[in-house]
Scaffold this motif. Structure first.
Motif, PDB file in Angstrom:
ATOM      1  N   LEU A 427       0.837  -1.196   0.000  1.00  0.00           N
ATOM      2  CA  LEU A 427       0.000   0.000   0.000  1.00  0.00           C
ATOM      3  C   LEU A 427       0.876   1.251   0.000  1.00  0.00           C
ATOM      4  O   LEU A 427       2.095   1.166   0.185  1.00  0.00           O
ATOM      5  CB  LEU A 427      -0.923  -0.007   1.224  1.00  0.00           C
ATOM      6  N   THR A 428       0.259   2.405  -0.226  1.00  0.00           N
ATOM      7  CA  THR A 428       0.995   3.657  -0.291  1.00  0.00           C
ATOM      8  C   THR A 428       0.716   4.528   0.926  1.00  0.00           C
ATOM      9  O   THR A 428      -0.232   4.291   1.681  1.00  0.00           O
ATOM     10  CB  THR A 428       0.605   4.446  -1.552  1.00  0.00           C
ATOM     11  N   HIS A 429       1.539   5.563   1.086  1.00  0.00           N
ATOM     12  CA  HIS A 429       1.298   6.536   2.153  1.00  0.00           C
ATOM     13  C   HIS A 429      -0.089   7.160   2.000  1.00  0.00           C
ATOM     14  O   HIS A 429      -0.810   7.356   2.985  1.00  0.00           O
ATOM     15  CB  HIS A 429       2.355   7.647   2.113  1.00  0.00           C
ATOM     16  N   ARG A 430      -0.457   7.485   0.779  1.00  0.00           N
ATOM     17  CA  ARG A 430      -1.747   8.124   0.526  1.00  0.00           C
ATOM     18  C   ARG A 430      -2.907   7.259   1.000  1.00  0.00           C
ATOM     19  O   ARG A 430      -3.897   7.750   1.543  1.00  0.00           O
ATOM     20  CB  ARG A 430      -1.884   8.431  -0.968  1.00  0.00           C
ATOM     21  N   GLN A 431      -2.786   5.949   0.803  1.00  0.00           N
ATOM     22  CA  GLN A 431      -3.867   5.040   1.167  1.00  0.00           C
ATOM     23  C   GLN A 431      -3.960   4.803   2.672  1.00  0.00           C
ATOM     24  O   GLN A 431      -5.060   4.752   3.225  1.00  0.00           O
ATOM     25  CB  GLN A 431      -3.669   3.690   0.450  1.00  0.00           C
ATOM     26  N   SER A 432      -2.835   4.644   3.328  1.00  0.00           N
ATOM     27  CA  SER A 432      -2.871   4.133   4.705  1.00  0.00           C
ATOM     28  C   SER A 432      -2.240   5.019   5.763  1.00  0.00           C
ATOM     29  O   SER A 432      -2.477   4.812   6.957  1.00  0.00           O
ATOM     30  CB  SER A 432      -2.191   2.755   4.762  1.00  0.00           C
TER      31      SER A 432
END
Length: 461
Positions: A427-432
């Motif tokens: 996952l990415t920073h933006r998502q989680s």
């Protein structure tokens, strides 16, 4: 000018570390830059060979055994199948009704028992992902659940945890890993309760709005084949670490004769500053030996497991030691006096507030709770102890506030632990990251305020 030099070197350390340059190189380079900008170019080599390397070596002397034994124990737990068996046992007990709490507790039990947080993340993620998919819970919440169980209360708050963060203050304050147990338990319950409530509320809201696990076409969950091990056998090493730590701390080691240690041949060692560390080292060593012997016939490649665990400790311990060396150089510069006086003067009558601020700031800069705490205590630990003694404050309270504070701002986006966790989960920073930040920064900060308030009003308990 010297103070400005320190600020410039700190900013460059953050920026370059965020871009992925190793601290092993950055720490001495940024320390050298601070020396040069301070106008002390002629002392550059002596400061590096004596100040920087002496601090680095001193840190290794104290804490290398904990790093290597902790990493080895975690690898033995993973490769023996014990970590997987414990995670599965918890999931079977809680089922699909409380998926967030299930993942949090699985991580918490493993990390409180001494398993490395990275080993826990690798072991729990595949199981957690299957559980979240089955219940339609958004995958983006998995990193937050793993972080809550691994990076917070079992690392910094619960008394007796063998985490390196709980061991670092011991020689500075002459405490033990069980320092301020009552406050530690209260802090642990607050973090667990508030963090789980937040993640569960986010999950419920998202699912009401029609969000499910999500489409992740590139998801590659590697469920490695692990040996089968019984539940009792899997839990036994974890229980041994905690029980042995307690027995050694309060009964066995204090009953031994260490009267010769203050002699010159032992470096005038104060045994009171080391008993807590020795207890954790012995507990981990015995538990490692227990795993090796009791699972003797079941190891696929014991030599590979041991080597992988030991080699896995090298980078973390040298990263942290290099940051300590950097802190020692900064502390030797004239400009640091201004910074130190400003930090210590935040609350002259309450060193807990000053300590909490310095831990958070340095943990944020280094992206590491252990690195930030090590720097802060190596340069300010004596001052905090002196201030605490002056106002009649129990050093155990300093210990517990230091650990909780260091576990606050250490998980900013550039943190290595956060980056690694997101990579494991795909996952990415933006998502989680927003949910990671809530449970590893906001919740611990609320808890820190509560602990400082209780400690100021009622003292250590």
């Amino acid at each position: 000018m010297s103070t400005l030099a320190i600020v410039v070197s700190l900013i460059l350390l953050i920026v370059l570390a965020y871009r992925g340059i190793t601290v092993l190189l950055l720490a001495p380079l940024m320390a050298s830059l601070a020396v040069l900008l301070s106008g002390e170019a002629g002392l550059l080599l002596p400061i590096y060979t004596d100040t920087f390397m002496s601090a680095l070596g001193g840190y290794l002397i104290k804490f290398f055994p904990l790093f290597i034994l902790g990493a080895l124990f975690g690898q033995l737990m993973a490769d023996s199948g014990a970590a997987h068996a414990i995670a599965n046992w918890i999931i079977k007990r809680l089922g699909t009704r409380h998926v967030v709490l299930t993942v949090v507790l699985a991580c918490a039990i493993l990390t409180y028992g001494g398993v490395s947080l990275f080993v826990v993340a690798f072991a729990v993620f595949p199981i957690g992902a299957a559980l979240f998919r089955e219940t339609g819970t958004p995958k983006r919440l998995i990193p937050g659940a793993i972080a809550l169980g691994s990076f917070t209360f079992t690392m910094t708050a619960l008394p007796g945890t063998p985490a390196i963060q709980n061991a670092i203050p011991i020689p500075f304050f002459q405490t033990t890993s069980f320092a301020a147990p009552g406050l530690g338990i209260i802090a642990g319950c607050l973090m667990l309760g508030l963090g789980t409530w937040w993640l569960q509320s986010r999950a419920s809201k998202a699912m009401r709005q029609g969000e499910d696990y999500g489409h992740h076409p590139n998801e590659k969950i590697d469920i490695a084949e692990v040996p089968v091990i019984g539940t009792v056998a899997a839990f036994t090493p974890l229980v041994m670490v905690i029980l042995l730590n307690g027995l050694l701390t309060y009964w066995i080691l204090p009953s031994l004769d260490f009267s010769q240690l203050p002699e010159a041949r032992f470096g005038a060692l104060d045994p009171n500053s080391m008993l807590g560390l020795w207890a954790i080292i012995i507990a981990l060593l015995i538990s490692c030996a227990w795993l090796v012997v009791t699972r003797w016939r079941h190891w696929a490649d014991l030599k590979e497991t041991i080597n992988k665990g030991c080699f896995g400790s090298m980078l973390p311990v040298f990263n942290t030691a290099s940051e300590v060396g950097y802190g020692a150089v900064i502390a030797s510069l004239a400009g640091f006096v201004v910074i130190r006086d400003a930090v210590l003067g935040l609350a002259p009558g309450n060193p807990l507030i000053s300590e909490a601020v310095s831990m958070n700031v340095l943990a944020a800069i280094t992206g590491s709770s252990s690195g930030g705490m090590s720097i802060a205590l190596s340069v300010l630990g004596d001052d905090y102890l002196r201030m605490a003694n002056a106002v009649g404050l129990n050093p155990e309270l300093l210990h517990r506030v230091a650990t909780i504070a260091a576990g606050g701002m250490d998980t900013l986006p550039h943190s290595g632990a956060v980056i690694t966790l997101l990579a494991i989960c795909g996952l990415t920073h933006r998502q989680s990251y927003p949910n990671i930040a809530m449970v590893t920064i906001v919740v611990p900060m609320i808890t820190l305020v509560a602990v400082i308030t209780l400690g100021t009003l009622f003292g250590s308990f």
